[in-house]
Design a protein around this motif. Structure first.
Motif, short mmCIF file in Angstrom:
data_model
loop_
_atom_site.label_atom_id
_atom_site.label_comp_id
_atom_site.label_asym_id
_atom_site.label_seq_id
_atom_site.Cartn_x
_atom_site.Cartn_y
_atom_site.Cartn_z
N GLU A 483 0.63 -1.13 -0.02
CA GLU A 483 -0.04 0.03 -0.01
C GLU A 483 0.73 1.37 0.07
OE1 GLU A 483 -2.54 -0.37 3.52
OE2 GLU A 483 -3.43 -2.21 2.65
N GLY A 484 2.18 0.96 0.13
CA GLY A 484 3.12 2.34 -0.04
C GLY A 484 3.42 2.87 1.37
N LYS A 485 2.84 2.29 2.43
CA LYS A 485 3.23 2.86 3.78
C LYS A 485 4.15 2.51 4.33
CE LYS A 485 -1.89 2.66 4.78
NZ LYS A 485 -3.09 2.08 5.42
N LYS A 486 4.73 3.34 5.19
CA LYS A 486 6.05 2.92 5.90
C LYS A 486 5.91 2.05 7.02
CE LYS A 486 9.95 5.37 8.01
NZ LYS A 486 10.50 6.75 8.51
N VAL A 487 6.80 1.26 7.21
CA VAL A 487 6.69 0.04 8.43
C VAL A 487 7.70 0.76 9.38
CG1 VAL A 487 6.90 -2.27 8.92
CG2 VAL A 487 6.06 -1.52 6.64
N GLU A 488 6.93 1.05 10.73
CA GLU A 488 7.86 1.23 11.56
C GLU A 488 8.23 0.03 12.27
OE1 GLU A 488 8.68 4.44 12.32
OE2 GLU A 488 7.40 5.38 11.06
N ALA A 489 9.49 0.11 13.06
CA ALA A 489 10.16 -0.87 14.06
C ALA A 489 9.33 -0.91 14.97
CB ALA A 489 11.56 -0.77 13.99
N GLY A 490 9.03 -2.35 15.28
CA GLY A 490 8.37 -2.63 16.37
C GLY A 490 9.19 -3.36 17.64
N GLU A 491 8.96 -2.92 18.87
CA GLU A 491 9.65 -3.46 20.11
C GLU A 491 8.86 -4.61 20.70
OE1 GLU A 491 11.79 -2.23 24.40
OE2 GLU A 491 10.92 -0.52 23.00
#
Length: 709
Positions: A483-491
């Protein structure tokens, strides 16, 4: 299936539609017929039934309207319909006849069908004319013939002639539907006779139906009409008086005629036929002699033939003499120069009179033509036969049977050869346009089918791409990237990580061919990948002989440690089924497990990977590298997560771990409640230490794709 059904279907599926043509390769149906069959099954029994029927008959899903298909396709569809629906061939054919009438209406033939006649009898008598018109677009049709008689008590005898046996069951389906829809009546059709007759084209099936017609007008409507007429009786009486005054006024201004006229002659001259019922009692008047000379008649009707009982030609139109020179010879036999194409009857006066209401198509015999005419297509004529009782002769009023300008040119003919009053001129020009529209329609249908196939192939390729993408990334992460969205890093505050490797892998590589190593790793990893689906753990990556999975990432789960522990036990069992290419003995693996927090995210753009970061990853790797062959090595935190569960764990003791110092570690021995078969997914799992079976199945569709490409 009744006797003769397969042969008759193969010869010709449909009777009254006549959308079949006979060519060099035999009769083959248009896609219109197969599309109708598909629509019938879908409407009556649903899409799933059609899909199952199509698969059993081994035919395609879509048919082009004007494209010709092998008759075997239609045969298989009808045969499988009888088997699947568990009905007789008679019932299938009658149902098809009923539906085909509705299908023709939906396909745009409604107005054309309604204009065939004002009664059911006239409708049937003009079916041959309809077939003749359809032949302009559907090339040469092999249509059945119909003949109708009235019995003394007012019932109808329908004669059906066809050289295709066993298909007469379609006729009641169509006739009953026509009577109900167009003429608000119901009919009962009973087969009186069924026999074969020797005709010009060979043996023809002749079926005689007794048709009993009943009007379906409701009595209640008649009663309501009577009530209304009483209420408006005074107004109607007043209107009649005014109309009578107008008639008297018209009568008063009429001129005086020298010839005495009857009362009804005067009434006819005053009353408009369209405003009264006198048109129902109209009787034509004829002259005492025909005021036309022979030469003018032959020029006015350039395509006509008059012949007697013995088929001897008496005279013919001027243009038919031009293109069939032999007709100028005195007393020649008509059947020497022509053959009857339709209706398929014996070329005798009796045979012709039997079908006097049908349109006749005659074809010139090429062997009787001069050399100049033999190299061009044979001339075909179509028209009406009229019996002249007083002179005991038959007149054939006809026109050239031409579908397009090309056929006109092929026969070295011109529009001027056709009489100006003959609508064949307009038919040729109009049908030329219609043929162009049909060709355009064919092209559009072909393009549509190509687009449908491309769309289906694109969907398959899309699924392959998604499968490959989901093998590299978790599904929810992959969807965000699409979808062209940014994937944030997850903790993740707590998860369990597993590393494994093959004991003496370096030595095995040195002693084997590369392909043997690839086969060994593929065999091992395929088994491990299957276990990830069973125990719902996420495969992170493989590097060489190293295999890494995690529990509780990317979807957090409280049972992350138990899942990874059961997966590790399954790995050890699965490794025993993989042979070393050097020794031929089962390989041994080392497994290390550690529990702790991690940071997870997507790394890279060209080949993005979902990676785990943190000390937990390093410690899990140390547990594997400091492990023992065929043992599952646990860190202290992994032991704490599992010690109150249903696992047997032995203490290893304190060891020196590179980069970590001294650590007290443990060995996982077994699950005390689950057997090896249950751990390997060969039995239904129901325990607190594993997902229930429904969760496994629902999640396996997603996690089952985490395989190496």
């Amino acid at each position: 299936m009744e006797e003769g059904f397969e042969e008759s279907i193969k010869a010709h599926l449909f009777s009254s539609s006549a959308l079949i043509y006979e060519g060099a390769e035999g009769r083959r149906p248009y896609g219109f017929i197969n599309t109708c069959l598909k629509s019938l099954v879908v409407e009556k029994f649903g899409e799933e039934t059609w899909e199952k029927l199509r698969m059993q008959a081994e035919v395609q899903d879509t048919f082009m309207t004007y494209e010709v298909y092998e008759d075997a396709i239609t045969l298989r569809l009808v045969q499988e319909s009888c088997k699947m629906l568990n009905v007789s061939a008679e019932a299938v054919l009658k149902l098809f006849g009923e539906f085909f009438f509705s299908f023709c209406k939906m396909s745009g033939y409604d107005r054309m069908l309604r204009t065939l006649g004002r009664s059911l009898m006239e409708f049937i008598e003009n079916l041959d004319a309809l077939h003749s018109y359809l032949a302009l677009s559907y090339q040469e049709m092999n249509a059945p013939s119909f003949r109708v008689e009235r019995t003394a008590d007012g019932e109808m005898l329908l004669h059906y002639y066809s050289d295709r046996r066993g298909l007469y069951h379609i006729v009641p389906g169509i006739i009953e539907a026509v009577a109900k829809d167009f003429f608000s009546s119901e009919v009962d059709m009973k087969v009186l006779n069924q026999f074969e007759e020797e005709e010009q084209t060979g043996k023809k099936e002749h079926v005689v139906f007794l048709v009993t017609q009943r009007k379906t007008t409701k009595k209640r409507k008649a009663k309501d009409a009577k009530i209304i007429s009483k209420q408006e009786e005074k107004e109607i009486k007043k209107e009649m008086e005014e109309a009578l005054k107008k008639m008297k006024l018209n009568y008063s201004v009429l001129p005086n005629y020298p010839v005495k006229r009857t009362h009804w002659d005067i009434v006819r001259s005053i009353v408009m036929f369209s405003h009264g019922n006198l048109s129902n009692y109209f009787t034509p008047s004829y002259p005492e002699k025909l005021w036309i000379e022979e030469k003018t008649f032959c020029n006015a009707f350039p395509f006509h033939i008059v012949f007697d009982n013995a088929l001897k030609v008496k005279h013919a139109g001027v243009n038919i003499q031009k293109f069939v020179p032999g007709l100028q010879t005195k007393d020649i036999q008509l059947d020497e120069y022509f053959s009857i194409v339709h209706p398929a009857v014996t070329f005798t006066i009796d045979g012709i009179r039997k079908f006097i209401n049908s349109q006749f198509v005659l074809k010139a015999r090429s062997e009787m033509m001069p050399e100049f005419y033999r190299n061009q297509p044979a001339l075909k004529l179509r028209g009406q036969m009229l019996w002249m009782e007083t002179v005991d002769c038959m007149i054939y009023l006809c026109s050239p049977k031409l579908r397009s300008l090309k056929e006109l040119e092929d026969r070295k003919m011109y529009i001027s050869d056709i009489a100006q009053h003959d609508t064949t001129r307009d038919l040729i020009l109009l049908n030329q346009q219609r043929l162009a529209e049909i060709e355009l329609s064919n092209q559009l249908e072909r393009k549509k089918e190509e687009l449908r196939i491309l769309s289906r192939n694109l969907e398959i390729e899309k699924k392959k791409t998604e499968t490959l993408l989901y093998a590299m990334l978790p599904q929810h992460v992959a969807n965000l990237l699409k979808e062209g969205k940014k994937v944030e890093a997850g903790e993740f505050k707590v998860c369990t990580i597993l590393f494994s490797d093959v004991v003496t892998f370096t030595n095995i590589c040195a002693a084997c061919e590369p392909i043997q190593i690839v086969n060994m790793l593929n065999s091992m990893y395929s088994r491990f990948d299957r276990l990830t689906n069973i125990h719902d753990v996420y495969k992170v990556e493989t590097i060489g002989d190293a295999y890494m999975v995690v529990g509780g990432v990317p979807v957090p789960a409280d049972s992350h440690a138990e899942r990874v522990a059961n997966f590790a036990l399954g790995m050890r069992i699965a490794a025993r089924e993989v042979k070393s290419p050097v020794t031929g003995q089962p390989i041994q693996i080392r497994v290390g497990i550690h529990t702790g927090p991690v940071l997870a995210g997507v790394v890279g753009e060209k080949m993005p990977r979902y990676c785990l970061f943190g000390d937990t990853v390093n410690t899990a790797s140390r547990m594997e590298s400091h492990g023992v062959p065929d043992k599952i090595h646990l860190s202290p935190t992994a032991y704490s997560a599992l010690k109150k569960k249903v696992f047997e764990i032995h203490e290893r003791g304190e060891i020196e771990v590179k980069g970590k110092g001294k650590m007290s570690t443990y060995f996982l021995i077994q699950n005390l409640e689950l057997s090896e078969d249950e751990i390997m997914g060969q039995a239904v799992v129901h325990s607190s230490s594993a997902l229930d079976q429904e969760d496994i199945q629902s999640h396996s569709s997603d996690t089952g794709r985490w395989k190496e490409s």
